[in-house]
Design an enzyme around this catalytic site. Structure first.
Site, mmCIF file in Angstrom:
data_model
loop_
_atom_site.group_PDB
_atom_site.id
_atom_site.type_symbol
_atom_site.label_atom_id
_atom_site.label_comp_id
_atom_site.label_asym_id
_atom_site.label_seq_id
_atom_site.Cartn_x
_atom_site.Cartn_y
_atom_site.Cartn_z
ATOM 1 N N LYS A 15 0.851 -1.192 0.000
ATOM 2 C CA LYS A 15 0.000 0.000 0.000
ATOM 3 C C LYS A 15 0.888 1.244 0.000
ATOM 4 O O LYS A 15 1.954 1.247 0.644
ATOM 5 C CB LYS A 15 -0.891 -0.027 1.253
ATOM 6 C CG LYS A 15 -1.935 1.071 1.304
ATOM 7 C CD LYS A 15 -2.848 0.883 2.523
ATOM 8 C CE LYS A 15 -3.943 1.925 2.592
ATOM 9 N NZ LYS A 15 -4.865 1.705 3.739
ATOM 10 N N SER A 42 -9.699 1.548 2.562
ATOM 11 C CA SER A 42 -8.829 2.355 1.749
ATOM 12 C C SER A 42 -7.754 1.562 1.011
ATOM 13 O O SER A 42 -7.173 2.061 0.048
ATOM 14 C CB SER A 42 -8.145 3.409 2.615
ATOM 15 O OG SER A 42 -7.331 2.788 3.589
ATOM 16 N N SER A 76 -9.978 -0.955 6.671
ATOM 17 C CA SER A 76 -9.370 -0.797 5.346
ATOM 18 C C SER A 76 -8.626 -1.996 4.786
ATOM 19 O O SER A 76 -8.218 -1.966 3.628
ATOM 20 C CB SER A 76 -8.423 0.398 5.354
ATOM 21 O OG SER A 76 -9.174 1.574 5.237
HETATM 22 N N1 GLN Z 1 -13.435 3.937 6.254
HETATM 23 C C1 GLN Z 1 -12.750 4.210 7.475
HETATM 24 C C2 GLN Z 1 -12.265 5.633 7.479
HETATM 25 O O1 GLN Z 1 -12.416 6.290 6.496
HETATM 26 C C3 GLN Z 1 -11.599 3.260 7.667
HETATM 27 C C4 GLN Z 1 -10.422 3.591 6.858
HETATM 28 C C5 GLN Z 1 -9.208 2.770 7.214
HETATM 29 O O2 GLN Z 1 -9.327 1.719 7.837
HETATM 30 N N2 GLN Z 1 -8.047 3.295 6.876
HETATM 31 O O3 GLN Z 1 -11.761 6.105 8.443
#
Ligand code: GLN
Length: 487
Positions: A79, A154, A178
């Site tokens: 990532k 994400s 994510s």
């Molecule tokens: N959707 C959640 C957020 O926007 C989780 C994102 C993540 O785990 N990085 O915070």
């Protein structure tokens, strides 16, 4: 069978026994990525030359009879919030521009020392804020099962890349879902480890008390192999736990007598039919295997977790993102008069709309006059949530729950309604708030040929056993196929 179709352990075994070279494996994965990328955009950077060089070196070491690591010659996608020395790292944001970190994240160091070869850096929601990959400054990634849909986020690029066969495994980060949510949307396995098990050194921070790095792969046993490499104490990360040695030997768990919890409060919430069907099917299979289904109660989670998570995540994000000022990192501007105007221009041009709105919200939530009422209150609720889970794990060995209430939405569709997106994280983010491990596992395909995943959550430090239950589930449910990749 093409080499890119091999899972991690078969690929490493093939290289080690010289059935094929690391370079042949890398080139097969690279060709697959090149074929699918026009449809998927899962990668921000493809490390063609650096990767081929690493593969060649792996082959040379093997030829000399040197001890290869457990991941020898296996391509990996990271990532793009994981620092890679000398390789552009963007966190999906324009503000970092072409920033090349001067050091490696510990997780990448560990993988590389174990023999892995870098294929690329994956697309992601900007600074990991989102669950669609739609907030990336590099444009959206698409779902390899249906390119009109989102891959989740994400870590959407990391999930899509493994699902489509760019690499047998990848790493993502999970602050509130994510890893687990894109794993489920793309039909691969994804583990969010216990907080503190995997180093966060060299991980671009979003919500530091929640962020955790973890793997994606197409078999559960591959997750064991990766965790065996990643789970170690790192003195460079103060949240990394010392003296915990978890066992990641892949031994399918006998489910006889195991207590599997279903959350009472979640049962009144609507799920799309394929997800509700998967819950019923997996429950039936668990019972057939001798597990006992018990009910557990998480009333505070059901009612307050989403709002408290976002209060904490946005507060921490606002602090963490203060450092992007155009001086220390990435892009700057040359049309500003004075430092204040420079900061303003760098930040207003460099950050996308979702990140900006979270920084503003986080600033308000932590203002001295309000922080007691919002941020501090949210952290207290978080303690209650951890206690609620601890109690639930007195009654159940593991908890079975959805990852998301719905299958992947069309690209662009969900991003317009931020609140709806936040609410859809209900099943994933409480796990981060309590620091627990969560496994997103593949259950099969919907009638419309989209993968359907579910989640198994365990007590802190049960990561090895959680994966062992995952092995049993995989044997019962079948492993996922490689996705069409938009071809
Ligand atoms: N959707 C959640 C957020 O926007 C989780 C994102 C993540 O785990 N990085 O915070």
């Amino acid at each position: 069978m093409e080499l890119y179709e091999l899972n991690l352990r078969s690929a490493a075994e093939g290289v080690r026994t010289k059935k094929f070279s690391a370079l042949e494996l890398f080139d097969s994965c690279l060709a697959r990525a090149a074929a699918c990328e026009p449809n998927l955009s899962a990668l921000i950077t493809t490390t063609v030359e650096a990767g081929r060089e690493m593969a060649r070196r792996a082959d040379e070491r093997l030829a000399k009879g040197e001890e290869p690591g457990p991941l020898v010659g296996v391509p990996v996608v990271l990532k793009d919030n994981l620092c890679t020395k000398g390789v552009r790292t963007t966190a999906g944001s324009a503000i970092l521009g072409d920033w090349k970190p001067p050091y490696d994240a510990t997780v990448w160091e560990l993988l590389r020392d174990a023999g892995a070869v870098l294929l690329g850096k994956s697309n992601m929601d900007e600074f990991a804020m989102g669950n669609t990959c739609g907030s990336s400054a590099f444009g959206p990634t698409r779902n390899p099962w249906d390119a009109t849909r989102v891959p989740g986020g994400s870590s959407g690029g990391s999930a899509a890349a493994v699902s489509a066969g760019y690499a047998p495994f990848s790493l993502g980060s999970d602050t509130g879902g994510s890893i687990r949510q894109p794993a489920s949307y793309c039909g691969v396995y994804g583990l969010k480890p216990t907080y503190g098990l995997v180093s966060r050194y060299g991980v671009i921070s979003y919500g530091s008390s929640l962020d955790q790095v973890g793997p994606f792969a197409r078999t559960v046993g591959d997750l064991h192999a990766i965790m065996g490499v990643l789970a170690r104490h790192d003195p460079r990360d103060s949240s990394s736990v010392r003296g915990k040695r978890l066992d990641f030997s892949p031994i399918p768990e006998d489910l006889k007598g195991k207590r599997i919890g279903l959350v009472r409060e979640f049962q009144g919430f609507t799920l799309e039919a394929p997800i509700a069907d998967a819950m019923a099917r997996v429950r039936g299979l668990l019972e057939d295997a001798g597990a006992e289904i018990v009910e557990v109660e998480l009333p505070i989670v059901a009612r307050y977790a989403v709002s408290c998570y976002y209060a904490i995540a946005m507060s921490e994000a606002h602090t963490n993102l203060e450092r992007y000022d155009g001086v220390r990192y990435g892009r700057t501007v040359d049309d500003a008069e004075g430092i204040k105007e420079m900061f303003e221009r760098v930040r207003s041009r460099g950050f996308g709309i979702e990140v900006k709105s979270r920084i503003i919200a986080g600033t308000c939530l932590t203002e001295p006059v309000r922080s007691e009422e919002y941020y501090v209150a949210a952290t207290k609720v978080r303690t209650l949530i951890a206690q609620e889970f601890a109690k639930a794990f007195g009654a159940a060995d593991f908890i079975l729950q959805p990852v998301t209430p719905a299958l992947p939405a069309p690209v662009g569709g969900v991003d317009e309604d931020a609140m709806k997106g936040y609410e859809s994280d209900l099943y994933t983010l409480p796990v981060n708030m309590a620091g627990l491990p969560g496994l997103s596992f593949f259950t099969g395909y919907s009638p419309s040929e989209l993968p359907v995943g579910l989640q198994l959550v365990g007590p802190r430090w049960s990561d090895g056993r959680l994966l062992n239950v995952g092995l049993t589930l995989e044997a019962m449910l079948g492993s996922p196929r490689i996705a069409k990749g938009g071809l």
